[in-house]
Motif scaffolding. Structure first.
Motif, PDB file in Angstrom:
ATOM      1  N   GLY A 123       0.837  -1.194   0.000  1.00  0.00           N
ATOM      2  CA  GLY A 123       0.000   0.000   0.000  1.00  0.00           C
ATOM      3  C   GLY A 123       0.869   1.240   0.000  1.00  0.00           C
ATOM      4  N   GLN A 124       0.221   2.386  -0.091  1.00  0.00           N
ATOM      5  CA  GLN A 124       0.941   3.656  -0.144  1.00  0.00           C
ATOM      6  C   GLN A 124       0.245   4.686   0.740  1.00  0.00           C
ATOM      7  OE1 GLN A 124       0.741   4.727  -4.283  1.00  0.00           O
ATOM      8  NE2 GLN A 124       2.151   3.110  -4.916  1.00  0.00           N
ATOM      9  N   VAL A 125       1.040   5.496   1.423  1.00  0.00           N
ATOM     10  CA  VAL A 125       0.521   6.596   2.219  1.00  0.00           C
ATOM     11  C   VAL A 125       1.418   7.807   1.989  1.00  0.00           C
ATOM     12  CG1 VAL A 125       1.812   5.951   4.325  1.00  0.00           C
ATOM     13  CG2 VAL A 125      -0.333   7.249   4.519  1.00  0.00           C
ATOM     14  N   ARG A 126       0.786   8.980   1.882  1.00  0.00           N
ATOM     15  CA  ARG A 126       1.541  10.228   1.708  1.00  0.00           C
ATOM     16  C   ARG A 126       1.477  10.982   3.030  1.00  0.00           C
ATOM     17  NH1 ARG A 126       3.063  12.055  -2.856  1.00  0.00           N
ATOM     18  NH2 ARG A 126       1.434  11.002  -4.029  1.00  0.00           N
ATOM     19  N   ASP A 127       2.644  11.409   3.529  1.00  0.00           N
ATOM     20  CA  ASP A 127       2.646  12.123   4.807  1.00  0.00           C
ATOM     21  C   ASP A 127       2.265  13.586   4.613  1.00  0.00           C
ATOM     22  OD1 ASP A 127       4.996  13.697   4.274  1.00  0.00           O
ATOM     23  OD2 ASP A 127       6.288  12.139   5.076  1.00  0.00           O
ATOM     24  N   ARG A 128       2.131  14.297   5.707  1.00  0.00           N
ATOM     25  CA  ARG A 128       1.662  15.687   5.658  1.00  0.00           C
ATOM     26  C   ARG A 128       2.638  16.628   4.965  1.00  0.00           C
ATOM     27  NH1 ARG A 128       2.035  16.723  12.112  1.00  0.00           N
ATOM     28  NH2 ARG A 128       4.196  17.409  12.199  1.00  0.00           N
ATOM     29  N   PHE A 129       3.861  16.171   4.698  1.00  0.00           N
ATOM     30  CA  PHE A 129       4.845  16.994   3.992  1.00  0.00           C
ATOM     31  C   PHE A 129       4.864  16.696   2.495  1.00  0.00           C
ATOM     32  CE2 PHE A 129       6.213  16.643   8.367  1.00  0.00           C
ATOM     33  CZ  PHE A 129       6.282  17.988   8.710  1.00  0.00           C
ATOM     34  N   GLY A 130       4.102  15.687   2.077  1.00  0.00           N
ATOM     35  CA  GLY A 130       4.020  15.342   0.662  1.00  0.00           C
ATOM     36  C   GLY A 130       4.856  14.141   0.262  1.00  0.00           C
ATOM     37  N   ILE A 131       5.595  13.556   1.200  1.00  0.00           N
ATOM     38  CA  ILE A 131       6.437  12.395   0.896  1.00  0.00           C
ATOM     39  C   ILE A 131       5.553  11.149   0.837  1.00  0.00           C
ATOM     40  CG2 ILE A 131       8.371  10.954   1.667  1.00  0.00           C
ATOM     41  CD1 ILE A 131       9.196  13.807   0.859  1.00  0.00           C
ATOM     42  N   ARG A 132       5.713  10.362  -0.238  1.00  0.00           N
ATOM     43  CA  ARG A 132       4.963   9.117  -0.360  1.00  0.00           C
ATOM     44  C   ARG A 132       5.806   7.958   0.151  1.00  0.00           C
ATOM     45  NH1 ARG A 132       3.516   6.861  -6.019  1.00  0.00           N
ATOM     46  NH2 ARG A 132       4.978   5.204  -5.499  1.00  0.00           N
ATOM     47  N   TRP A 133       5.196   7.180   1.036  1.00  0.00           N
ATOM     48  CA  TRP A 133       5.821   5.995   1.612  1.00  0.00           C
ATOM     49  C   TRP A 133       5.101   4.775   1.059  1.00  0.00           C
ATOM     50  CZ3 TRP A 133      10.125   6.996   4.285  1.00  0.00           C
ATOM     51  CH2 TRP A 133      10.291   8.291   4.785  1.00  0.00           C
ATOM     52  N   ASP A 134       5.821   3.934   0.336  1.00  0.00           N
ATOM     53  CA  ASP A 134       5.278   2.670  -0.142  1.00  0.00           C
ATOM     54  C   ASP A 134       5.586   1.630   0.922  1.00  0.00           C
ATOM     55  OD1 ASP A 134       4.879   4.260  -2.331  1.00  0.00           O
ATOM     56  OD2 ASP A 134       5.941   2.993  -3.745  1.00  0.00           O
ATOM     57  N   VAL A 135       4.592   0.868   1.300  1.00  0.00           N
ATOM     58  CA  VAL A 135       4.691  -0.048   2.417  1.00  0.00           C
ATOM     59  C   VAL A 135       4.475  -1.475   1.914  1.00  0.00           C
ATOM     60  CG1 VAL A 135       3.677  -0.666   4.646  1.00  0.00           C
ATOM     61  CG2 VAL A 135       3.890   1.748   3.994  1.00  0.00           C
ATOM     62  N   VAL A 136       5.396  -2.373   2.279  1.00  0.00           N
ATOM     63  CA  VAL A 136       5.301  -3.749   1.794  1.00  0.00           C
ATOM     64  C   VAL A 136       5.599  -4.712   2.946  1.00  0.00           C
ATOM     65  CG1 VAL A 136       7.719  -3.895   1.009  1.00  0.00           C
ATOM     66  CG2 VAL A 136       5.988  -5.314  -0.076  1.00  0.00           C
ATOM     67  N   VAL A 137       4.913  -5.844   2.900  1.00  0.00           N
ATOM     68  CA  VAL A 137       5.179  -6.961   3.797  1.00  0.00           C
ATOM     69  C   VAL A 137       5.229  -8.202   2.930  1.00  0.00           C
ATOM     70  CG1 VAL A 137       4.336  -8.360   5.727  1.00  0.00           C
ATOM     71  CG2 VAL A 137       4.025  -5.879   5.766  1.00  0.00           C
ATOM     72  N   ASP A 138       6.300  -8.963   3.062  1.00  0.00           N
ATOM     73  CA  ASP A 138       6.469 -10.203   2.308  1.00  0.00           C
ATOM     74  C   ASP A 138       5.218 -11.067   2.454  1.00  0.00           C
ATOM     75  OD1 ASP A 138       7.291 -13.173   2.198  1.00  0.00           O
ATOM     76  OD2 ASP A 138       8.994 -12.148   1.265  1.00  0.00           O
ATOM     77  N   GLY A 139       4.776 -11.631   1.347  1.00  0.00           N
ATOM     78  CA  GLY A 139       3.546 -12.422   1.341  1.00  0.00           C
ATOM     79  C   GLY A 139       3.572 -13.618   2.261  1.00  0.00           C
ATOM     80  N   SER A 140       4.749 -14.078   2.622  1.00  0.00           N
ATOM     81  CA  SER A 140       4.817 -15.244   3.523  1.00  0.00           C
ATOM     82  C   SER A 140       4.798 -14.839   4.988  1.00  0.00           C
ATOM     83  CB  SER A 140       6.097 -16.054   3.222  1.00  0.00           C
ATOM     84  OG  SER A 140       7.254 -15.276   3.488  1.00  0.00           O
ATOM     85  N   ALA A 141       4.847 -13.512   5.254  1.00  0.00           N
ATOM     86  CA  ALA A 141       4.814 -13.013   6.639  1.00  0.00           C
ATOM     87  C   ALA A 141       3.380 -12.867   7.105  1.00  0.00           C
ATOM     88  CB  ALA A 141       5.534 -11.666   6.743  1.00  0.00           C
ATOM     89  N   GLY A 142       3.199 -12.744   8.410  1.00  0.00           N
ATOM     90  CA  GLY A 142       1.858 -12.566   8.987  1.00  0.00           C
ATOM     91  C   GLY A 142       1.538 -11.195   9.141  1.00  0.00           C
TER      92      GLY A 142
END
Length: 142
Positions: A123-142
């Motif tokens: 998923g992706q979230v943009r912080d209040r300063f405009g920076i986009r953070w792409d967030v990933v969790v390996d599919g084999s993780a919980g």
């Protein structure tokens, strides 16, 4: 060859607000120096506003951010889809907590956090300063 990489973000005059925010978000140690704290520099091609950040370094577990305040007129906006920072979390709970924290503190959800076609949670979230953070969790993780 030994090398390390750290993103450098040139903020449009609000680095003194952004870096403490990132320290609160990620933890770690923040070193921040304003132009006011530096000795006079002969021949510098600009006059920095009082309180402007000359350089900051945040060293936190898993991430190092560097940056300062950009100088000049008509500075570009930080919000862009041509770059982002990818954060890999160990669990989906950690990732969801990060996304909610950023979104609830003036940010916005850019892409829902769910199972991606390649099997990871993403998923992706943009912080209040405009920076986009792409967030990933390996599919084999919980």
């Amino acid at each position: 060859m030994a090398m390390q990489s750290s993103p450098y973000i040139s903020f449009p005059g609000n680095a003194s607000e952004a870096f403490p925010y990132y320290r609160d978000l990620f933890g770690g140690r923040l070193d921040l120096m304003t132009y006011d704290q530096m000795p006079p520099m002969e021949g510098i091609p600009f006059t920095p506003p009082s309180g402007s950040v000359a350089h900051a370094t945040l060293e936190a577990p898993g991430i190092t951010l560097t940056g300062g305040d950009a100088m000049g007129e008509d500075l570009p906006r930080l919000a862009s889809d041509v770059y982002s920072f990818l954060l890999a979390f160990d669990t989906t709970d950690e990732a969801r907590t990060f996304i909610a924290t950023v979104a609830d503190d003036g940010g916005e959800l850019a892409m829902p956090f769910e199972v991606a076609p390649w099997g990871d949670h993403y998923g992706q979230v943009r912080d209040r300063f405009g920076i986009r953070w792409d967030v990933v969790v390996d599919g084999s993780a919980g």
